[in-house]
Scaffold this motif. Sequence first.
Motif: not given
Length: 405
Positions: A13-14, A17, A183-184, A186-187, A190-191
């Motif tokens: 997912p990264i 992004v 956004v980066l 946050w993800i 999260k990951l």
Amino acid sequence: MTRIKQYIGQFHPIVWVLLLGTVLTRGSAFMTLPFLSIYLSRNLELSPIVIGITVGMSPLMGTVGGFIGGHLSDRFGRKPIMLTALFTLTLVYFGFTIANEQIWFILLNAINGLCTSFFEPTSQALMADLTEKTKRMKVYSLRYTAINIGASVGPLLGAYFANTSAKVSFAITGSTYLLYAIVLLWIMNKLVISNEAAAKKVVSAADAFKIIKTDKALRYLLVGIILINMGYSQIDSNLPQYLEKSVEDGVVIFSVLLTINAVMVVFLQMPISHIAEKISLMQGMVFGAIFMTAGLIGFSFINGWVTAIIAMVLLTVGEILIFPANSMMMDKLAPEHLRGTYFGAGQFRKIGHFFGPILGGYLLSHIQGQFMFLIISLVTLASIIFFTAGNKTFIQSITVKAESF
């Protein structure tokens, strides 16, 4: 629907992004930076030489930053370096909206080049960290496509804002980088990224200089690509100034030329690369230099839309031929255990992006733009001498090694 899910699922997912962020940020950057020279000329009434120095500060600092950013990434990890670079780039573009003196534009564009050189190699390395080896080439191809998608849209918006309010384009770009950073962040929080993925093998500046000193073929290749970049850099620095002053609707024509360049790269990269595979790397680079030279000569004879488009088409074909072939030649020169070092040394090619705008700006100030492009085209054509010498040296070194066994 299942195929789409499978396609998306093959990458982390990264990675997605980063690819989406590349489209948005490159589109925003192409909306502003190619028109920076026009903005400086109109609002600060700076000379072409000073504008060339201002524009050239970004690639100059990028040459230095390619090494510094690698070391910082190795020491502190990918995440802090990437996020720090993005948040700083946000401040840079917002800084452009309030800057009103030459020194501030030079400083801000220098920081822009430094932070970009921190972020891009680190983000590419993170893509590789999070992707299987067999799929990495596809990831890099997607990234190159993402860059050119952004480049095909950004200039059209840039032309509009250049004639209305350039400061708005700076603010939009700053906001885009801010959103991307948030956004980066946050993800990434999260990951969880493993420590193995955060590791990075980097090249030191000392190692890069040592390699250049000992590998004669590499030196020839670097000089050749520096000369190519000196010609290519005219697109963002002196071409817009020349078009604005010598052709009706010059700014609009310039924005369309940038879009044509990007769209051609997106759609013709694979077909032209397929044709180029039937010839040697060196032949591809020589043909690329010839096409790029023809495009630059074409710029000197621009008198309207038709001649401008023909010149850009020729230059773009040269770009498609020469840049991938140059990367392949760099890879071919590098021993397996020193590939990273060779590509690190390859960052010196950005020197051409620094000196190109300055030389072009000097010539534009003292002679007509037509003769400026003719002289720059001869500089670009001279790259063939160094490419040929480098290839000859490389072949000789292989022959000596083979005979020693």
